[in-house]
Design a protein around this motif. Structure first.
Motif, mmCIF file in Angstrom:
data_model
loop_
_atom_site.group_PDB
_atom_site.id
_atom_site.type_symbol
_atom_site.label_atom_id
_atom_site.label_comp_id
_atom_site.label_asym_id
_atom_site.label_seq_id
_atom_site.Cartn_x
_atom_site.Cartn_y
_atom_site.Cartn_z
ATOM 1 N N LEU A 49 0.707 -1.179 -0.137
ATOM 2 C CA LEU A 49 0.081 -0.021 0.100
ATOM 3 C C LEU A 49 0.966 1.024 0.016
ATOM 4 O O LEU A 49 1.766 1.393 0.646
ATOM 5 C CB LEU A 49 -0.796 0.012 1.359
ATOM 6 N N THR B 144 4.854 7.575 0.572
ATOM 7 C CA THR B 144 5.482 6.926 1.441
ATOM 8 C C THR B 144 4.936 5.379 1.441
ATOM 9 O O THR B 144 3.675 5.391 1.671
ATOM 10 C CB THR B 144 5.811 7.342 2.743
ATOM 11 N N PRO B 145 5.676 4.380 1.572
ATOM 12 C CA PRO B 145 5.029 2.951 1.772
ATOM 13 C C PRO B 145 4.094 3.019 3.087
ATOM 14 O O PRO B 145 4.592 3.603 3.893
ATOM 15 C CB PRO B 145 6.007 1.924 1.916
ATOM 16 N N ALA B 146 2.831 2.609 2.993
ATOM 17 C CA ALA B 146 2.115 2.310 4.126
ATOM 18 C C ALA B 146 2.048 1.144 4.526
ATOM 19 O O ALA B 146 1.929 0.096 3.996
ATOM 20 C CB ALA B 146 0.597 2.992 3.923
ATOM 21 N N LEU B 147 2.021 0.950 5.962
ATOM 22 C CA LEU B 147 2.356 -0.371 6.354
ATOM 23 C C LEU B 147 0.691 -0.852 6.714
ATOM 24 O O LEU B 147 -0.187 -0.250 7.180
ATOM 25 C CB LEU B 147 2.970 -0.571 7.854
ATOM 26 N N PRO B 148 0.443 -2.127 6.250
ATOM 27 C CA PRO B 148 -0.819 -2.653 6.360
ATOM 28 C C PRO B 148 -0.992 -3.076 7.724
ATOM 29 O O PRO B 148 -0.440 -3.411 8.468
ATOM 30 C CB PRO B 148 -0.673 -3.925 5.684
ATOM 31 N N ASP C 104 8.862 -2.571 11.143
ATOM 32 C CA ASP C 104 8.546 -1.572 10.272
ATOM 33 C C ASP C 104 7.933 -0.547 10.891
ATOM 34 O O ASP C 104 7.862 0.667 10.386
ATOM 35 C CB ASP C 104 7.777 -2.133 8.969
ATOM 36 N N MET D 248 9.852 -1.973 3.590
ATOM 37 C CA MET D 248 8.803 -1.097 3.922
ATOM 38 C C MET D 248 9.102 -0.141 4.957
ATOM 39 O O MET D 248 8.979 1.201 4.938
ATOM 40 C CB MET D 248 7.568 -1.786 4.227
ATOM 41 N N GLY E 74 11.733 2.254 3.386
ATOM 42 C CA GLY E 74 11.069 3.059 2.516
ATOM 43 C C GLY E 74 10.267 4.385 3.216
ATOM 44 O O GLY E 74 10.661 5.304 2.728
ATOM 45 N N CYS E 75 9.804 4.075 4.355
ATOM 46 C CA CYS E 75 9.204 5.267 5.191
ATOM 47 C C CYS E 75 10.358 6.048 5.481
ATOM 48 O O CYS E 75 10.190 7.268 5.370
ATOM 49 C CB CYS E 75 8.671 4.840 6.160
ATOM 50 N N VAL F 31 11.494 8.246 2.747
ATOM 51 C CA VAL F 31 10.794 9.384 2.097
ATOM 52 C C VAL F 31 10.568 10.355 3.486
ATOM 53 O O VAL F 31 10.476 11.645 3.230
ATOM 54 C CB VAL F 31 9.537 8.795 1.874
#
Lengths: 458, 596
Positions: A332, A356-360, B155, B181, B184-185, B188
């Protein structure tokens, strides 16, 4: 037509009736709809085809496997039936010509009429094959066992030239004329031997051949198979002579095919880039490529994903691939976009500033898993939408056509009831089952078989 | 309060600290800036002095509160109080708090510490994403965050870190649960990152690194040691315009293929490159790597690939190379000689534990490397006096020589070191044939600050007397298992080297409490190892405890004479001892700091 000739035949009929009961299922089937309701001509065609008076089947009610009791009288009956059948088809075509003049706008009807004619022609082929097939066990030809194709050819000569359409035989290109009468749709670009100046041999199969589910057919009962080996396994049930190592062995590779040029395939759809008439023609490498290309590009997408109900596919494998991932949103972005692949998400994040990548969250992970478990059970049901059905005249006296939807995910025999398959009874027909599910039901031309055979050998 | 002044050292009597005993009024008239300068100097001389100053008066207390920048609490529970007292503290070091629950970090946010710039959580556990979220909310300007060893962080925690927009330095070493992930956060969220460590982040792959390199263009230092990266992320890394330090230790995914693909994109900013322990890298990969990094200053190829002449000749392309580390490498014939031809400019050469280092080649190399300042030939067991003669005659400006376990060098050869290399500051002669004559020769090395002469069985008190008299700057001496020394020698050292910070007397079985009494005069002593000295008793320990108030590491294992009496003194006076572990009375007692 008396009842079924063998025990497992009867179970099959039972299955058919069960499926027949699911009328809702049937009416949802577009093919069924096309044939059963919309086409009066089709109805006319099928009330006639197998009049009980002329039926040869009564005599053969007690057929067994293998069918040994071949009688000249029965052969005569069969041939008479074939003659009458040809006459009927002629009538139908004649009426088509008339109707075509009156209603030039209704092309859909014409297509359906063509389908009906094709169905009749299928019956003819079936009859021919079964007639010829009844000869087979009585021949006791040892050379047949060691060289099945040659044996077929020998046997075919007994029956007549038209029997060269018997599937599974290697029909040389010189015999093309024999198949012409049965090949309704193969008028344009049917010269598959179109050798281009290129370094390869170009083949173009017709739509119907492409869509045929089976390429190998039992010469006795007509059952179709996808693989040659499966056919050989099947043949064992027809007698001890098929159980010999020679009969079960893989047929030797033809010396001629070994030195043949590289084969390439052309799509029959005119205007397609894969069609040989296209300016920038790009040939397809294998027959499998061509089949998948044709289904994907030029066929209706009949497989719908049971998860999202939006994605449609025309190749079953594509659907299964999709269903593996459908509903499984794992990656996501903060903007709300979801991706099924991590690299796609990262490419997206790299492209857009601030995303930004969102964590599920934990809950969504759980629901994903549940969804996936459910999806594993779906494909089996979906195959029922393949719209395979049969019709026959086995109901005897009243000669009412039974249209039977077939659940192709059922047993193997039933699953053959798809386009282009011949479902034969054993020996002389007591039932004729054709399955004209996809429009014109062309004879399978010789190149097709040849190429399939080569493929099977390779 | 006490915990805030960890490096405390109680004054027996108040020394004359110029502003401290002054009445409030003169202190008020002094500008804070000037006062802070004074306090800085006082603290540098004696860390304990600041506490005395703070206790002098209210004004002094307030001034000290404003002055302190670094907080290093012993217990996480006192953190809110400490933050309340020291509002201007910019660095928070929680490395002494093994357990920092989320609630503590939330307390940081409650006490509103906007001045905090750096937080070290590298040795703490117990906190998670919630605590980091509170931290991010409380300290929006945080620039330095150390989350090393956060094996429990995933994460979600990384996503909270990403909310600290101004972060410049971040360590995620051993945060094995962090994946692409999380990275990546961070990539950014923290565009200002300059220093990032992803050592042992096994969940990170090429995708995450590529995104990082794309988003954090200011990266200068990047540590990717022991990650699972492959060649796919290399082009992105090499495009970082400011990258200076790149550590790729133990990256098994990096092979020749990856390094050869770099030839196209050169990185002119890269100065330090560490590809030690990369098992799949061979000569081919290193050669092409060298071509793409022309401005390299430091190259570490330890435990990497065999050193051949053709490999080394490629180093000619990096003219600025200063440091070359080839530890544990296998030297092929003439491989070492090629270093002498190709890398004339290097100042630091490490050949420790390498095989194939011979006298002839080493002599040739050192005769060419005139600028050499540091040489490490630890465990080069084949070299003899010939090499040592060449080293001492060619590299007279040497400041560091480490030659532990060079068994073939005679005592005569070792005398050359002291005679010729008088700039030496660090000398390691552990497990050698050193005798008192050799130590006498070292009298010329007045700058010597570190001397390791463990397992030199021939040295005696006489030799130590020379050292004590001539090396006033000695800070670290290792006399491990030097059986010939006794109390007299240690006393000479203690009297001559008042700057002594660390001494190892383990298994010097002849020393007694008298040694400790003399060592108690060394106020700067913070490390004392007397393991296996059976004649040392509690009275000696009590002297140490009272005299060396900065003692933070003490090893008294197998000192069977030390009993509860000694312990009581230690617990009373040695507030700096980091770990206090007692196994059994009259049995094995261990006071040692494992946190170093």
């Amino acid at each position: 037509m008396s009842s079924c000739s063998s025990p497992w035949k009867s179970t099959m009929d039972g299955n058919q009736n069960d499926i027949c009961g699911q009328s809702a299922n049937l009416t949802s089937n577009p093919l069924y709809y096309q044939f059963g309701l919309d086409n009066p001509l089709f109805g006319m065609g099928i009330q006639q085809p197998f009049p009980p008076s002329t039926s040869p089947f009564g005599a053969s009610s007690s057929t067994n496997i293998p069918h040994m009791d071949w009688k000249p009288a029965m052969m005569l009956d069969n041939l008479t039936f074939i003659e009458e059948k040809i006459r009927q088809v002629k009538d139908v075509i004649r009426s088509m010509v008339d109707n075509g003049g009156q209603l030039p706008g209704r092309t859909g009807d014409i297509v359906q009429q063509q389908q009906a004619v094709n169905a009749d022609l299928t019956c003819l082929i079936v009859q021919l094959i079964s007639t010829a097939g009844s000869l087979l066990p009585s021949l006791k030809n040892s050379s047949f066992l060691s060289h099945p194709p040659a044996g077929h050819m020998d046997m075919a000569n007994h029956v007549g030239s038209s029997s060269s359409m018997v599937p599974y035989t290697t029909i040389s290109e010189e015999n093309n004329e024999d198949t012409k009468d049965g090949d309704e749709g193969g008028d344009a670009g049917m010269d598959g031997e179109n050798l281009l100046p290129g370094s390869y041999e170009l083949l173009q199969l017709e739509k119907d051949e492409i869509l045929a589910p089976h390429t190998h057919f039992c010469s006795i009962c007509g059952k179709g198979f996808k693989r040659d080996a499966n056919l050989r396994m099947h043949m064992r049930g027809h007698g001890d002579e098929y159980k010999s190592p020679a009969a079960l062995a893989k047929p030797p590779r033809d010396a001629s095919t070994e030195h043949a040029m590289v084969k390439r395939y052309s799509c029959p759809f005119v205007g397609c880039k894969r069609n040989k008439l296209h300016k920038n023609f790009q040939p397809l490498k294998t027959i499998l490529c061509m089949k998948n290309h044709y289904k994907r590009s030029h066929c209706e997408k009949s497989y719908t994903c049971s998860q999202c109900h939006t994605k449609k596919f025309s190749v079953l494998a594509d659907l299964k691939t999709h269903e593996k991932h459908c509903g499984h949103v794992k990656w996501l972005c903060s903007c709300g976009t979801s991706f099924s692949r991590k690299d796609k998400l990262f490419a997206h994040v790299a492209l857009f500033q601030g995303h930004t990548p969102a964590l599920p969250s934990e809950e969504s992970k759980v629901s994903d898993q549940v969804g996936r478990v459910g999806s594993h059970q779906e494909p089996a049901k979906l195959t029922s939408s393949m719209g395979s059905f049969m019709w026959d005249n086995s109901s005897g006296d009243d000669t009412v056509l039974d249209i039977k939807g077939l659940d192709s995910c059922g047993d193997d025999f039933l699953s053959t009831a798809n386009f282009g398959s011949f479902n034969f009874s054993f020996g002389p027909l007591d039932e004729i089952k054709g399955n004209p599910s996809e429009g014109s039901f062309a004879m399978l031309p010789s190149e097709h078989f040849q190429s399939v055979r080569e493929k099977g050998e390779n | 309060m006490a915990m805030a002044t960890l490096l405390a050292h109680h004054q027996p009597k108040r020394r004359s600290i110029s502003p401290a005993p002054a009445p409030p009024r003169p202190l008020h008239s002094l500008a804070d800036e000037l006062l802070f300068l004074v306090l800085d100097r006082v603290a540098a001389a004696d860390p304990r002095a600041l506490k005395s100053f703070a206790l002098a008066s209210r004004a002094c207390h307030a001034a000290e509160s404003r002055h302190r920048r670094l907080l290093r609490p012993l217990r996480a529970g006192l953190l809110p109080a400490a933050l309340a007292r020291y509002p201007s503290a910019s660095r928070l070091d929680l490395s002494l708090c093994p357990r920092v629950p989320d609630a503590t970090l939330a307390a940081v946010s409650a006490s509103a510490a906007p001045s905090l710039r750096a937080i070290d959580l590298s040795r703490s556990r117990g906190f998670g994403a919630a605590g980091l979220a509170a931290l991010a909310a409380a300290c929006p300007d945080l620039a330095d965050l150390d989350l090393a060893n956060g094996v429990h962080l995933g994460d979600a925690a990384a996503a909270e870190v990403a909310r600290m927009r101004r972060l410049q330095r971040l360590s995620l070493s051993r945060c094995k649960a962090v994946t692409d992930m999380g990275l990546g956060c961070v990539a950014v969220g923290c565009p200002d990152l300059r220093d990032l460590s992803l050592k042992w982040c096994l969940g990170v792959t090429d995708l995450g690194i590529q995104l990082l390199a794309l988003k954090c263009k200011k990266l200068r230092t990047l540590n990717l040691s022991y990650t699972m990266i492959t060649k796919d992320c290399f082009p992105a890394i090499m495009k970082l315009p400011d990258l200076e330090v790149l550590e790729l230790m133990g990256c098994v995914g990096i092979d020749d293929d990856a390094l050869c693909s770099l030839e196209k994109d050169r990185n002119k900013s890269l100065q330090v490159l560490d590809i030690s322990n990369c098992q799949n890298v061979t000569e081919v990969g290193v050669s092409s790597l060298v071509k793409s990094t022309p401005n390299l200053l430091e190259l570490n190829l330890s435990h990497c690939c065999p050193v051949t002449p053709s490999l080394v000749s490629g180093f000619q392309r990096i003219a600025k190379l200063r440091t070359l580390k080839l530890e544990g490498c296998k030297f092929m014939a003439d491989g070492l000689k090629a270093i002498g031809r190709s890398c004339v400019s290097i100042m630091e050469l490490s050949l420790s534990r390498s095989s194939g280092v011979t006298d002839t080649e080493l002599s040739f190399v050192v005769s060419r490397l005139k600028n050499l300042l540091k040489l490490d030939i630890t465990c080069c067991r084949n070299i003899t006096d010939v090499s040592l003669a060449a080293i001492t005659s060619s590299c007279t400006s040497l400041i560091s020589l480490r030659m532990e376990s060079c068994g073939h060098v005679s005592s005569k050869g070792l005398q050359l070191i002291g005679k010729r290399c008088c700039h030496l500051e660090e000398l390691d002669l552990t497990d050698s044939d050193l005798d008192d004559e050799g130590l006498k020769a070292l009298t010329g090395c007045s700058k010597l600050s570190s001397l390791k002469v463990g397992i030199c069985l021939r040295i005696s008190d006489e030799g130590l007397t020379y050292i004590g008299n001539s090396c006033p700057e000695l800070r670290d001496i290792d006399l491990y298992r030097s059986g010939g020394i006794s109390d007299d020698g240690v006393t000479q050292i203690a009297q001559g080297c008042l700057m002594l910070e660390s001494i190892n007397l383990s298994y010097c079985t002849r020393i007694t409490d008298r040694s400790l009494m003399s060592l108690s005069k060394c106020a700067q002593l913070h490390t004392l190892e007397i393991r296996g000295c059976p004649r040392v008793s509690s009275s000696g320990i009590s002297e140490i405890a009272m005299g060396c108030r900065l003692l933070s590491k003490l090893d008294i294992k197998k000192c069977f004479e030390i009993n509860d009496a000694g312990m009581l003194y230690l617990s009373q006076f040695s507030h700096s001892l980091r770990q206090h572990m007692r196994l059994a009375e009259h049995d094995h007692c261990t006071f040692s700091g494992y946190y170093t």
